[in-house]
Motif scaffolding. Structure first.
Motif, PDB file in Angstrom:
ATOM      1  N   SER A  89      42.948  41.765  48.533  1.00 16.60           N
ATOM      2  CA  SER A  89      42.532  40.431  49.137  1.00 16.60           C
ATOM      3  C   SER A  89      41.987  39.545  48.208  1.00 16.60           C
ATOM      4  O   SER A  89      41.373  40.410  47.298  1.00 16.60           O
ATOM      5  CB  SER A  89      42.101  40.015  50.235  1.00 16.60           C
ATOM      6  N   GLY A  90      42.051  38.195  47.464  1.00 23.24           N
ATOM      7  CA  GLY A  90      41.484  37.416  47.046  1.00 23.24           C
ATOM      8  C   GLY A  90      41.843  37.419  45.662  1.00 23.24           C
ATOM      9  O   GLY A  90      43.397  37.292  45.387  1.00 23.24           O
ATOM     10  N   VAL A  91      41.245  36.682  44.858  1.00 17.93           N
ATOM     11  CA  VAL A  91      42.242  36.492  43.407  1.00 17.93           C
ATOM     12  C   VAL A  91      41.467  37.504  42.386  1.00 17.93           C
ATOM     13  O   VAL A  91      40.400  37.366  41.947  1.00 17.93           O
ATOM     14  CB  VAL A  91      42.051  35.105  42.965  1.00 17.93           C
ATOM     15  N   VAL A  92      42.325  37.509  41.233  1.00 14.57           N
ATOM     16  CA  VAL A  92      41.762  38.487  40.371  1.00 14.57           C
ATOM     17  C   VAL A  92      42.740  38.420  38.653  1.00 14.57           C
ATOM     18  O   VAL A  92      43.567  38.017  39.150  1.00 14.57           O
ATOM     19  CB  VAL A  92      42.141  40.496  39.933  1.00 14.57           C
ATOM     20  N   SER A  93      41.944  37.816  37.405  1.00 14.67           N
ATOM     21  CA  SER A  93      42.741  37.552  36.570  1.00 14.67           C
ATOM     22  C   SER A  93      42.728  38.494  35.890  1.00 14.67           C
ATOM     23  O   SER A  93      41.026  39.345  35.252  1.00 14.67           O
ATOM     24  CB  SER A  93      42.400  36.341  35.642  1.00 14.67           C
ATOM     25  N   CYS A  94      43.552  39.217  34.685  1.00 14.32           N
ATOM     26  CA  CYS A  94      43.154  39.825  33.268  1.00 14.32           C
ATOM     27  C   CYS A  94      43.012  39.339  32.447  1.00 14.32           C
ATOM     28  O   CYS A  94      44.499  38.377  31.767  1.00 14.32           O
ATOM     29  CB  CYS A  94      44.095  40.467  33.291  1.00 14.32           C
ATOM     30  N   LEU A 130      47.172  36.634  35.931  1.00 21.39           N
ATOM     31  CA  LEU A 130      46.491  36.030  37.347  1.00 21.39           C
ATOM     32  C   LEU A 130      46.912  36.675  38.437  1.00 21.39           C
ATOM     33  O   LEU A 130      48.271  37.004  38.853  1.00 21.39           O
ATOM     34  CB  LEU A 130      46.840  34.233  37.458  1.00 21.39           C
ATOM     35  N   TYR A 131      46.529  37.467  39.262  1.00 27.22           N
ATOM     36  CA  TYR A 131      46.979  37.842  40.492  1.00 27.22           C
ATOM     37  C   TYR A 131      45.671  37.529  41.885  1.00 27.22           C
ATOM     38  O   TYR A 131      45.058  37.172  41.975  1.00 27.22           O
ATOM     39  CB  TYR A 131      46.581  39.626  40.722  1.00 27.22           C
ATOM     40  N   LYS A 156      39.019  40.387  36.300  1.00 24.83           N
ATOM     41  CA  LYS A 156      37.348  40.102  36.772  1.00 24.83           C
ATOM     42  C   LYS A 156      37.737  39.199  38.216  1.00 24.83           C
ATOM     43  O   LYS A 156      39.173  38.485  38.416  1.00 24.83           O
ATOM     44  CB  LYS A 156      37.118  39.178  35.494  1.00 24.83           C
ATOM     45  N   ALA A 157      37.266  39.555  39.164  1.00 26.32           N
ATOM     46  CA  ALA A 157      37.381  38.556  40.163  1.00 26.32           C
ATOM     47  C   ALA A 157      37.224  37.375  40.159  1.00 26.32           C
ATOM     48  O   ALA A 157      35.957  36.389  39.691  1.00 26.32           O
ATOM     49  CB  ALA A 157      36.378  38.786  41.127  1.00 26.32           C
ATOM     50  N   ASN A 158      38.324  36.407  40.247  1.00 20.17           N
ATOM     51  CA  ASN A 158      37.879  34.889  40.938  1.00 20.17           C
ATOM     52  C   ASN A 158      37.195  34.010  41.604  1.00 20.17           C
ATOM     53  O   ASN A 158      36.849  33.189  41.497  1.00 20.17           O
ATOM     54  CB  ASN A 158      39.578  34.582  40.459  1.00 20.17           C
ATOM     55  N   GLN A 159      36.938  35.160  42.968  1.00 19.62           N
ATOM     56  CA  GLN A 159      36.386  35.211  43.847  1.00 19.62           C
ATOM     57  C   GLN A 159      36.149  36.430  44.927  1.00 19.62           C
ATOM     58  O   GLN A 159      37.088  36.818  44.541  1.00 19.62           O
ATOM     59  CB  GLN A 159      37.763  33.909  44.841  1.00 19.62           C
ATOM     60  N   THR A 160      35.764  36.441  45.815  1.00 19.05           N
ATOM     61  CA  THR A 160      35.758  37.705  46.289  1.00 19.05           C
ATOM     62  C   THR A 160      37.019  38.385  47.140  1.00 19.05           C
ATOM     63  O   THR A 160      37.933  37.572  47.842  1.00 19.05           O
ATOM     64  CB  THR A 160      34.396  37.436  47.443  1.00 19.05           C
ATOM     65  N   SER A 161      36.793  39.169  46.393  1.00 23.68           N
ATOM     66  CA  SER A 161      38.429  40.087  47.034  1.00 23.68           C
ATOM     67  C   SER A 161      37.304  41.431  47.113  1.00 23.68           C
ATOM     68  O   SER A 161      36.865  41.826  46.520  1.00 23.68           O
ATOM     69  CB  SER A 161      38.571  40.028  45.245  1.00 23.68           C
TER      70      SER A 161
END
Length: 273
Positions: free
Chosen positions: A68-73, A87-88, A147-152
């Motif tokens: 859950s959340g959003v992660v960018s690589c 971007l996931y 890196k987490a873009n928001q709480t993930s």
């Protein structure tokens, strides 16, 4: 929030069990045993905004699944530039590009691979070229930073456990071989995209040479200079002129169609300009 992670653990594990890497393992007693064993090894971690999940060039010990959340690589180049690669924002595996570079614990294959890496990447023992280690695909190294873009919420699963179970099934070795080829191609695509971010011809050519060929070893370019120039975003005459300049500066040597890298430190300096 960690209490919420524990509270919803069964829900997260159920979601993870539906991921193809686990869900598509063969049915039957062995398949069910494998799935349950893998899920038992899973750890759940909550990451806050801008918190790193893994770093480029870190050792790969785990598979990372976004639940859950959003992660960018992103990928960082030696000159400091950073490029967003992916971007996931939905549940997915975060480090698929290096999954199949993991060393399989088959003694004969391991020794063959170890010998190959030792020969190809002997440059990493050079006292003045440690930075070059960050350019080479040595296997078992992350090629991106996540890196987490928001709480993930991210699940981690030891890579060694996954390969252990894959090896138990018929066609497991074939699957591993096939996906290793895909992984190598993904890595080559990363290098190709890296090349386009450099501004100077010298930086482009130096980066290509350092990431594809070992030093002090004769090699022939695998494609024509015209094709290589197109890959780098250069004119063929610019590529030819740049190679001549590197020769004159004694950074590389050329005899006919054969090249060799002479000055690793000097080539690295051109990348960092």
């Amino acid at each position: 929030m960690l209490k919420n992670v524990d509270k919803n653990k069964s829900q997260y594990l159920h979601s993870l069990s539906q991921h193809p890497l686990i869900h598509l393992l063969p049915d039957g007693p062995l398949g069910n045993q494998a799935k349950q064993s893998l899920l038992n090894k899973v750890s759940l971690t909550q990451y806050h905004k801008n918190q790193h999940i893994f770093l480029q060039h870190d050792q790969v010990n785990y598979l990372y699944f976004l639940l859950s959340g959003v992660v960018s690589c992103h990928r960082q180049l030696p000159n400091g530039q950073e490029c967003i690669i992916q971007l996931y924002d939905k549940p997915n595996l975060l480090n698929e590009s290096v999954l199949w570079q993991y060393d399989i614990h088959d003694s004969q294959l391991h020794e063959q691979k170890k010998s190959l890496l030792s020969a190809r990447y002997a440059v990493t023992q050079h006292t003045q070229s440690k930075q070059l280690q960050l350019l080479l695909n040595q296997g078992n190294l992350h090629q991106l930073t996540a890196k987490a873009n928001q709480t993930s919420i991210v699940a981690t699963l030891p890579v060694s456990d996954y390969f252990y179970w894959v090896g138990k099934f018929e066609l497991g070795e074939l699957l591993t071989w096939f996906t290793s080829q895909v992984s190598k191609r993904l890595y080559q695509h990363l290098l190709s995209s890296d090349l386009l971010t450099f501004q100077s011809a010298k930086a482009k050519v130096s980066y290509y040479l350092l990431t594809h060929f070992p030093p002090n070893t004769s090699f022939v370019l695998p494609i024509s200079q015209k094709q290589l120039a197109n890959q780098m975003g250069l004119r063929p005459e610019t590529l030819n002129r740049t190679l001549q300049t590197l020769q004159q500066q004694r950074l590389i040597e050329r005899q006919g169609e054969h090249f060799s890298l002479l000055d690793i430190t000097g080539l690295l300096a051109l990348i960092n300009d």
